[in-house]
Design an enzyme around this catalytic site. Structure first.
Site, PDB file in Angstrom:
ATOM      1  N   GLU A  20      -4.260  -9.315   3.394  1.00 22.81           N
ATOM      2  CA  GLU A  20      -3.998  -7.873   3.385  1.00 22.81           C
ATOM      3  C   GLU A  20      -2.677  -7.668   2.648  1.00 22.81           C
ATOM      4  OE1 GLU A  20      -6.148  -5.816   4.230  1.00 22.81           O
ATOM      5  OE2 GLU A  20      -7.528  -7.051   5.410  1.00 22.81           O
ATOM      6  N   CYS A  50       2.626  -0.193   3.153  1.00 24.59           N
ATOM      7  CA  CYS A  50       1.745  -0.622   2.061  1.00 24.59           C
ATOM      8  C   CYS A  50       0.790   0.475   1.633  1.00 24.59           C
ATOM      9  CB  CYS A  50       0.969  -1.868   2.467  1.00 24.59           C
ATOM     10  SG  CYS A  50      -0.048  -1.654   3.954  1.00 24.59           S
TER      11      CYS A  50
END
Length: 502
Positions: free
Chosen positions: A229, A263
């Site tokens: 991720e 993010c």
């Protein structure tokens, strides 16, 4: 406050993970998995319950540690993101695991003919989870919950950058779990590269693409499968017919979540050329309203450390030196950026061009870049000139323009008119594509990531495939092969004809 004795079945004695070496922790969990076998649903739910209790019972201490790690981080944000924010997916896992673990009978008609087919969902064994510093608990606890739902043991390594928060979790975890179930790995066990070398059954990593690449390489040496991720420069596109005031408000707010250290924050935005000035003014206006003070504002999240502070300031300075225009919200009487407090003022850049470092690097801070466009194809082309982002923001109606963007770009997800909405749904996957990651989790997708889809077939048919496929090959075998080829050629030809008529 829940007492440890009431939390669950962790009754093997209070042993801290820091009392064992990294390899010993792995060996202990591997042995426990083999000894106890696949856990039942009740055990899985109990582990998820205890994971929730670990956060809820120690919420005050956790938020204090997060504030200390960052320098300034609002308690409301820490509770919403790193504590309460974990509960949505953990609760979904707990409520759904009984349904997910059930064996699935497939091809039932073939079963009536003597060819039974079942699909099991078996745990992998020991899962290693490496978390980042920006949301050090949410991004380790949530995948840990998925791993528990799937029936695994967990080695969890929160970020060493947020060392105080990691220390709190490492201190309290033994009150809720034996190290056979969950072991918290800290910097005392070595660096992140040491963790990546472990022969776990699955390695889950959240962090930068650069570190993710090295993690994947280390894991590959042991053929350990990975879920990555990662990050990415997330673009936003403002539709020509959208209310510019609403677009500016949304994107100004989304950029400043956790001081821009998310993010999923929008990194740069495409605005119709004729509306760039108005959009920029509205963003600055929103930031001025939201942040009447910055330097001593306890609700303004500091940049996590000196390294990142210096990097972000350097990206801004480089862009300005090469011709970009900078607008910053600096309240009267304040000297910003402030290196000691590690606070960078909300910054808007225009005139950014190729060759500037900020064109390529993910900012991960309170900076938003604005680009003009005349036709959406220009925005699409520029997005496609960069690696695939973790998400793509669309500001506008669910219309043909959005369909055009979706059809001609690639991203981990598309978020329309709000920040990271897919995080609050247990029915959608979270994950990137290409440089922004591989694999996904949340809800059933997380359960599947940490499970092995195991096929089970049992035959009672009079015809044996082994006999048909092993020599010697009889005239009957050759005849069957000829019939098969004839049928497949006929079906293929019909498929060509059907497709040509469409």
């Amino acid at each position: 406050m829940t007492k440890p004795a009431e939390v669950g079945t962790a009754t093997t004695g209070r042993v801290s993970s820091e009392d064992r070496t990294l390899n010993e922790l792995l060996e202990i969990q591997q042995a426990a998995f083999l000894r106890d076998g696949i856990p039942d649903v009740r055990t899985r739910i109990d582990r998820i319950n205890r994971l929730q209790a670990l956060l809820l019972d120690n919420a005050d201490e956790i938020t204090e540690a997060l504030n200390a790690d960052f320098g300034t981080r609002p308690a409301d944000l820490s509770i919403a993101a790193d504590i309460a924010g974990c509960m949505i997916d953990l609760t979904h896992q707990r409520r759904s695991v009984e349904k997910w673990v059930k064996e699935t009978n497939v091809a039932k008609i073939q079963g009536l003919l003597g060819f039974k087919q079942r699909l099991r969902h078996d745990p992998l064994g020991v899962v290693g989870i490496v978390g980042p510093w920006n949301f050090p608990l949410q991004l380790t606890i949530v995948p840990a919950g998925s791993a528990f739902a799937a029936g695994n043991r967990v080695l969890m390594r929160p970020s060493s950058v947020t060392a105080k928060t990691t220390a709190v979790i490492a201190k309290h975890a033994p009150d809720y779990f034996s190290i056979e179930e969950l072991a918290v790995v800290t910097s005392k066990h070595g660096g992140g590269s040491d963790f990546a070398k472990l022969k776990v059954d699955h390695l889950f990593f959240t962090g930068s693409p650069e570190v993710g690449s090295s993690v994947a390489q280390e894991a590959a040496k042991n053929l350990v499968p990975v879920t990555l991720e990662l990050g990415g420069k997330n673009p936003a596109i403002v539709d020509p017919d959208t209310d510019i005031s609403k677009a500016a408000k949304f994107l100004a707010d989304a950029r400043m979540v956790n001081g821009g250290q998310v993010c999923l924050c929008p990194d740069y935005v495409f605005v119709p050329e004729s509306k760039v000035g108005e959009f920029s003014d509205k963003v600055i206006e929103r930031w001025r309203t939201s942040f009447p003070t910055v330097a001593r504002n306890p609700e303004y999240t500091s940049t996590v450390n000196e390294k990142n502070y210096t990097r972000i300031v350097g990206l801004i300075d480089d862009a300005v030196e090469l011709g970009a225009t900078k607008r910053q919200v600096i309240p009267a009487g304040e000297s910003l950026p402030d290196a000691q407090a590690r606070k960078i003022p909300p910054t808007l850049l225009t005139g950014v061009k190729a060759g500037m470092k900020i064109e390529e690097d993910e900012v991960f801070g309170p900076v938003l870049t604005v680009y003009p466009y005349r036709d959406i194809s220009e925005a699409i082309d520029q997005i496609n000139a960069h690696p695939h982002p973790l998400t793509l923001y669309w500001v506008g109606d669910d219309n043909d323009n959005l369909a055009r963007v979706a059809d001609n770009t690639r991203s981990g997800s598309i978020s329309g008119n709000d920040f990271a909405l897919h995080l609050v749904s247990g029915h959608l996957p979270f994950g990137g594509v290409g440089r922004s990651g591989m694999g996904n989790y949340h809800g059933e997708f997380g359960f599947e990531t940490f499970s092995h889809a195991r096929a089970v077939t049992v035959s009672s048919m009079p015809l044996s495939f082994a006999e048909l496929m092993a020599p010697p090959y009889t005239s009957r075998d050759k005849k069957m092969t000829e019939v098969q080829m004839k049928l497949w050629r006929r079906w293929n030809a019909k498929s060509f004809k059907r497709n040509a008529k469409r």
